[in-house]
Design an enzyme around this catalytic site. Structure first.
Site, PDB file in Angstrom:
ATOM      1  N   ARG A  67      20.682  47.619  60.547  1.00  0.00           N
ATOM      2  CA  ARG A  67      20.251  46.497  61.375  1.00  0.00           C
ATOM      3  C   ARG A  67      21.323  45.410  61.359  1.00  0.00           C
ATOM      4  O   ARG A  67      21.964  45.179  60.338  1.00  0.00           O
ATOM      5  CB  ARG A  67      18.959  45.891  60.824  1.00  0.00           C
ATOM      6  CG  ARG A  67      17.694  46.522  61.338  1.00  0.00           C
ATOM      7  CD  ARG A  67      16.477  45.757  60.854  1.00  0.00           C
ATOM      8  NE  ARG A  67      16.374  45.744  59.426  1.00  0.00           N
ATOM      9  CZ  ARG A  67      16.643  44.710  58.650  1.00  0.00           C
ATOM     10  NH1 ARG A  67      17.019  43.560  59.177  1.00  0.00           N
ATOM     11  NH2 ARG A  67      16.532  44.795  57.349  1.00  0.00           N
ATOM     12  N   TYR A 195      20.681  52.462  66.213  1.00  0.00           N
ATOM     13  CA  TYR A 195      20.262  52.665  64.829  1.00  0.00           C
ATOM     14  C   TYR A 195      18.957  51.982  64.452  1.00  0.00           C
ATOM     15  O   TYR A 195      18.787  50.776  64.677  1.00  0.00           O
ATOM     16  CB  TYR A 195      21.355  52.173  63.860  1.00  0.00           C
ATOM     17  CG  TYR A 195      21.262  52.879  62.523  1.00  0.00           C
ATOM     18  CD1 TYR A 195      21.932  54.084  62.318  1.00  0.00           C
ATOM     19  CD2 TYR A 195      20.475  52.385  61.496  1.00  0.00           C
ATOM     20  CE1 TYR A 195      21.823  54.762  61.120  1.00  0.00           C
ATOM     21  CE2 TYR A 195      20.367  53.063  60.294  1.00  0.00           C
ATOM     22  CZ  TYR A 195      21.043  54.250  60.110  1.00  0.00           C
ATOM     23  OH  TYR A 195      20.927  54.928  58.921  1.00  0.00           O
ATOM     24  N   GLY A 197      15.969  49.998  63.075  1.00  0.00           N
ATOM     25  CA  GLY A 197      15.203  48.868  63.587  1.00  0.00           C
ATOM     26  C   GLY A 197      15.815  48.210  64.815  1.00  0.00           C
ATOM     27  O   GLY A 197      15.126  47.495  65.545  1.00  0.00           O
ATOM     28  N   LYS A 204      10.506  47.145  63.775  1.00  0.00           N
ATOM     29  CA  LYS A 204      10.690  45.733  63.411  1.00  0.00           C
ATOM     30  C   LYS A 204      10.484  44.810  64.621  1.00  0.00           C
ATOM     31  O   LYS A 204       9.933  43.720  64.494  1.00  0.00           O
ATOM     32  CB  LYS A 204      12.075  45.510  62.819  1.00  0.00           C
ATOM     33  CG  LYS A 204      12.457  46.469  61.701  1.00  0.00           C
ATOM     34  CD  LYS A 204      11.555  46.346  60.498  1.00  0.00           C
ATOM     35  CE  LYS A 204      12.115  47.188  59.351  1.00  0.00           C
ATOM     36  NZ  LYS A 204      11.288  47.112  58.153  1.00  0.00           N
ATOM     37  N   HIS A 224       5.541  42.654  56.475  1.00  0.00           N
ATOM     38  CA  HIS A 224       6.508  43.669  56.037  1.00  0.00           C
ATOM     39  C   HIS A 224       6.039  44.224  54.695  1.00  0.00           C
ATOM     40  O   HIS A 224       6.602  43.895  53.650  1.00  0.00           O
ATOM     41  CB  HIS A 224       7.885  42.990  55.912  1.00  0.00           C
ATOM     42  CG  HIS A 224       9.026  43.932  55.733  1.00  0.00           C
ATOM     43  ND1 HIS A 224      10.205  43.552  55.129  1.00  0.00           N
ATOM     44  CD2 HIS A 224       9.179  45.224  56.076  1.00  0.00           C
ATOM     45  CE1 HIS A 224      11.034  44.576  55.117  1.00  0.00           C
ATOM     46  NE2 HIS A 224      10.442  45.599  55.679  1.00  0.00           N
ATOM     47  N   SER A 246      13.881  45.028  52.661  1.00  0.00           N
ATOM     48  CA  SER A 246      14.350  46.378  52.981  1.00  0.00           C
ATOM     49  C   SER A 246      15.148  46.956  51.818  1.00  0.00           C
ATOM     50  O   SER A 246      15.945  46.264  51.192  1.00  0.00           O
ATOM     51  CB  SER A 246      15.252  46.341  54.216  1.00  0.00           C
ATOM     52  OG  SER A 246      14.558  45.797  55.304  1.00  0.00           O
ATOM     53  N   CYS A 248      14.263  47.935  48.828  1.00  0.00           N
ATOM     54  CA  CYS A 248      13.926  47.484  47.473  1.00  0.00           C
ATOM     55  C   CYS A 248      12.803  48.330  46.875  1.00  0.00           C
ATOM     56  O   CYS A 248      12.144  47.909  45.923  1.00  0.00           O
ATOM     57  CB  CYS A 248      13.515  46.016  47.469  1.00  0.00           C
ATOM     58  SG  CYS A 248      14.900  44.899  47.754  1.00  0.00           S
ATOM     59  N   ASP A 273       5.877  50.445  55.027  1.00  0.00           N
ATOM     60  CA  ASP A 273       6.769  49.397  55.529  1.00  0.00           C
ATOM     61  C   ASP A 273       6.063  48.235  56.216  1.00  0.00           C
ATOM     62  O   ASP A 273       6.518  47.108  56.112  1.00  0.00           O
ATOM     63  CB  ASP A 273       7.773  50.019  56.514  1.00  0.00           C
ATOM     64  CG  ASP A 273       8.978  49.123  56.782  1.00  0.00           C
ATOM     65  OD1 ASP A 273       9.479  48.481  55.833  1.00  0.00           O
ATOM     66  OD2 ASP A 273       9.423  49.047  57.945  1.00  0.00           O
ATOM     67  N   ARG A 364      19.321  57.632  56.200  1.00  0.00           N
ATOM     68  CA  ARG A 364      17.854  57.598  56.286  1.00  0.00           C
ATOM     69  C   ARG A 364      17.260  58.974  56.547  1.00  0.00           C
ATOM     70  O   ARG A 364      17.919  59.856  57.086  1.00  0.00           O
ATOM     71  CB  ARG A 364      17.445  56.677  57.444  1.00  0.00           C
ATOM     72  CG  ARG A 364      17.890  55.217  57.280  1.00  0.00           C
ATOM     73  CD  ARG A 364      16.858  54.422  56.568  1.00  0.00           C
ATOM     74  NE  ARG A 364      17.292  53.089  56.207  1.00  0.00           N
ATOM     75  CZ  ARG A 364      16.435  52.107  55.891  1.00  0.00           C
ATOM     76  NH1 ARG A 364      15.138  52.314  55.898  1.00  0.00           N
ATOM     77  NH2 ARG A 364      16.885  50.924  55.533  1.00  0.00           N
ATOM     78  N   ARG A 395      14.627  42.177  44.317  1.00  0.00           N
ATOM     79  CA  ARG A 395      15.598  42.488  43.269  1.00  0.00           C
ATOM     80  C   ARG A 395      16.080  41.189  42.668  1.00  0.00           C
ATOM     81  O   ARG A 395      16.674  40.379  43.369  1.00  0.00           O
ATOM     82  CB  ARG A 395      16.828  43.180  43.866  1.00  0.00           C
ATOM     83  CG  ARG A 395      16.596  44.536  44.388  1.00  0.00           C
ATOM     84  CD  ARG A 395      17.850  45.055  45.071  1.00  0.00           C
ATOM     85  NE  ARG A 395      17.521  46.313  45.719  1.00  0.00           N
ATOM     86  CZ  ARG A 395      17.674  47.508  45.160  1.00  0.00           C
ATOM     87  NH1 ARG A 395      18.216  47.615  43.954  1.00  0.00           N
ATOM     88  NH2 ARG A 395      17.330  48.592  45.793  1.00  0.00           N
ATOM     89  N   TYR A 488       9.908  53.248  39.066  1.00  0.00           N
ATOM     90  CA  TYR A 488       9.355  54.449  39.714  1.00  0.00           C
ATOM     91  C   TYR A 488       7.933  54.749  39.232  1.00  0.00           C
ATOM     92  O   TYR A 488       7.081  53.849  39.251  1.00  0.00           O
ATOM     93  CB  TYR A 488      10.324  55.627  39.558  1.00  0.00           C
ATOM     94  CG  TYR A 488      11.707  55.256  40.069  1.00  0.00           C
ATOM     95  CD1 TYR A 488      11.907  55.010  41.419  1.00  0.00           C
ATOM     96  CD2 TYR A 488      12.786  55.063  39.191  1.00  0.00           C
ATOM     97  CE1 TYR A 488      13.152  54.622  41.897  1.00  0.00           C
ATOM     98  CE2 TYR A 488      14.035  54.670  39.668  1.00  0.00           C
ATOM     99  CZ  TYR A 488      14.197  54.455  41.029  1.00  0.00           C
ATOM    100  OH  TYR A 488      15.415  54.062  41.496  1.00  0.00           O
TER     101      TYR A 488
HETATM  102  O1  SAT Z   1      15.067  47.870  60.122  1.00  0.00           O
HETATM  103  S1  SAT Z   1      15.223  49.285  59.788  1.00  0.00           S
HETATM  104  O2  SAT Z   1      14.097  50.008  60.341  1.00  0.00           O
HETATM  105  O3  SAT Z   1      16.493  49.795  60.292  1.00  0.00           O
HETATM  106  C1  SAT Z   1      15.215  49.492  58.110  1.00  0.00           C
HETATM  107  C2  SAT Z   1      14.830  48.325  57.317  1.00  0.00           C
HETATM  108  O4  SAT Z   1      15.542  47.338  57.301  1.00  0.00           O
HETATM  109  O5  SAT Z   1      13.775  48.370  56.662  1.00  0.00           O
HETATM  110 MN    MN Z   2      11.395  47.544  56.202  1.00  0.00          MN
END
Ligand code: SAT
Ligand code: MN
Length: 586
Positions: A67, A195, A197, A204, A224, A246, A248, A273, A364, A395, A488
């Site tokens: 993005r 690509y 998003g 998004k 989100h 994103s 994380c 997401d 991805r 993070r 995890y």
């Molecule tokens: O925005 S995308 O779908 O490319 C991936 C992301 O940032 O979560």
């Molecule tokens: Mn995302």
């Protein structure tokens, strides 16, 4: 008479001048035709159809791999309505700028019309979008990520109640790449990128930027957030939604194989997401996942970090910018410890270990959600599932403890509004820089974030039993830079503590920032972690937090009088609690 959709398609065709228009029905034969076409023109590389049936590799243009937040605009009539955290253009200026880029952009190409539903087909909370694109890869991806084709057209009928999104690859030159949103007319224009998003406009652009605007207008929330269900030994499932920036670990958390499985704690996936949340008639907050697939980060994904997705992505999956083994299988850094010999890198060149990674860091997989062994039997419930906890996180190498609980909804909104995280490869730009990312919505809020905070506060007031709000940090490091927490599947221990807090069973220690677990209130059996490490993980250092609080005060200044007074009060209250606690420890 033509329908509103037909008129918009005709208008778009007059502008972009495609040689052919294809209305997508979402059928299997259609997918086969598109696959064939992409294999023939090199858009797709076929993967090993024995071990990865129905799977393909797509290599994007090397200048188009994530993005591009700097080229993403919110186009409201008034600049203040986009707010200090968004790029802004006046709607007419944006159209004047982009119209020439769309003019004739589809000459010699096919225009695909993709009607799609965001959300379960039968849900009253779902919404319809239509994307026009000249990229068959986008069509194939939207087929996985949304309910696409006939089902959407049927639901739409002759109505004008859909969000139009016009997309063209253009010439893929970043100089002529723009992702622009017109929230006042619920319209999206995107040109110059194929690509993620930037190009899958349901994700998004619609489900967050436009939907967040709609949500404020109509008292719901577009966030989100992943959505998961935590099953306890009695079989009861408690649902939680979590907002992390994103890349994380939302996907890994949502699909986790629980380390407490033997004790009867299991995690079920609703979404990884995006969450659309509404207040139900009984005053509970109910969430749906508007998406139908996962567009997850491949590097770092393996049998330990996410066994469920590893299982899921052996069929009907599109891989983008991963490396290729000599047996035609996808590969990425972190899949296993040593790269196999004979790898082809994400550019399609022979790879030699050394300077560059074989897969792009933002490579991805695009996989249907229903293929995950962890998918909840309630993931498509039309009424959504009830949310009992909201989790914020990011993070942070230092500062934030493993987990803490906010004092109440208003304090929880403050915690979300002041979130910060180190940047990742999901967006172009520097990686590893700490930035404020309120509610993980910094790149995705379609309006002034001061108003967004106000909306969050207002929603809390309307909820009968607002969810508890927590903050987590799986990424805290020791003085040598080593992660303190294994993460995890072990993260279920933190989810269990939250569940026990919701049920009023677990102890907590009060600190100036909120309540942290007492060492004995976390279920740690089967995990070897020293008492010192645990103390470090849970520690709250008032001096560091005072610095943080001052940074927050500065951050809040950006919003001027759009910042709700309640958040100012929370910041001052935090400052007071911090100074009281450092006095007490003197
Ligand atoms: O925005 S995308 O779908 O490319 C991936 C992301 O940032 O979560
Ligand atoms: Mn995302």
């Amino acid at each position: 008479m033509s329908t509103p959709l037909e008129s918009w398609v005709e208008e778009s065709a007059r502008l972009t001048k495609p040689s052919k228009i294809v209305w997508c029905d979402g059928s299997e034969p259609e997918n086969e035709r598109l696959t064939e076409l992409m294999l023939n023109d090199g858009t797709y590389v076929e993967l090993n159809q024995k071990t990865y049936p129905g799977c393909h590799l797509h290599r994007s243009n090397p200048n188009d791999v994530a993005r591009t937040e700097g080229l993403t605009f919110i186009c409201t009539r008034k600049k203040e309505d986009a707010g200090p955290t968004n790029n802004w253009m006046a709607p007419n200026d944006a159209k004047d700028k982009l119209r020439p880029l769309f003019d004739g952009a589809m000459k010699g190409r096919t225009m695909y019309v993709i009607p799609y539903i965001m959300g379960p087909a039968a849900s009253p909370y779902s919404k319809i979008g239509v994307e026009i694109t000249d990229s068959p890869y986008v069509v194939a991806s939207m087929r996985i990520m949304s309910r696409m084709g006939k089902v959407a057209l049927e639901r739409l009928g002759r109505s004008d109640d859909f969000v139009p999104g016009l997309h063209s690859l253009g010439d893929l030159d970043p100089e002529r790449r723009f992702i622009v949103h017109f929230p006042e007319e619920k319209l999206i224009w995107s040109v110059g990128s194929g690509y993620g998003g930037n190009a899958l406009l349901g994700k998004k652009c619609f489900a967050l930027r436009i939907a967040s605007w709609m949500a404020r207008e109509n008292s719901w929330m577009a966030e989100h957030m992943l959505i998961l269900g935590l099953e306890d030994p009695s079989g009861k499932v408690t649902y939680m939604a979590a907002a992390f920036p994103s890349a994380c670990g939302k996907t890994n958390l949502a699909m986790m194989v629980s380390a407490l499985g033997k004790q009867g704690y299991r995690v079920w996936t609703i979404g990884d997401d995006i969450a659309w949340m509404h207040i139900a008639a009984d005053g509970t907050l109910r969430a749906i996942n508007p998406e139908a697939g996962f567009f997850g980060v491949a590097p770092g994904t393996n049998g330990k970090t996410n066994p469920n997705v590893m299982n899921a992505l052996h069929e009907n999956t599109i891989f983008t910018n991963v490396a290729l083994t000599d047996s035609g299988e996808p590969w990425w850094e972190g899949m296993d410890s040593t790269p196999p010999a004979g790898l082809t890198d994400w550019h399609g060149k022979k790879w030699t270990p050394g300077k560059t990674s074989a897969a792009h860091p933002n490579a991805r997989y695009t996989v249907p959600a229903k293929q995950s062994p962890s998918i909840s039997s309630h993931w498509q419930d039309p009424e959504g599932i009830p949310i009992s906890a909201i989790i914020f996180g990011g993070r942070r190498a230092r500062l934030a403890p493993l987990v803490y609980e906010s004092r109440n909804w208003q304090h929880g909104v403050f915690v979300g509004a002041t979130m910060a995280s180190e940047t990742t490869a999901a967006a172009t730009g520097a990686v590893g820089v700490t930035r404020r990312d309120p509610m993980a919505m910094l790149p995705f809020c379609g309006y002034n974030m001061g108003d967004y905070f106000r909306h969050w506060l207002a929603m809390g007031a309307k909820l009968k039993n607002p969810p508890k709000v927590f903050h987590v940090n799986w990424f805290r490091r020791d003085a040598d830079g080593k992660f303190l927490w294994p993460g995890y599947g072990e993260n279920v221990r933190v989810l269990k503590w939250m569940l026990d807090r919701i049920e009023g069973r677990a102890a907590a220690a009060e600190t100036p920032i909120g309540s942290v677990p007492t060492a004995s209130s976390l279920t740690l059996d089967g995990l070897s972690i020293s008492r010192d490490t645990l103390n470090e993980l849970l520690s709250v250092n008032p001096a560091d937090w005072t610095e943080e609080e001052q940074a927050v005060e500065k951050f809040f200044e950006k919003f001027g009088d759009r910042l709700p007074a309640a958040l100012c009060q929370e910041q001052k209250a935090l400052a007071n609690r911090l100074s009281a606690s450092s006095m007490a420890s003197k």
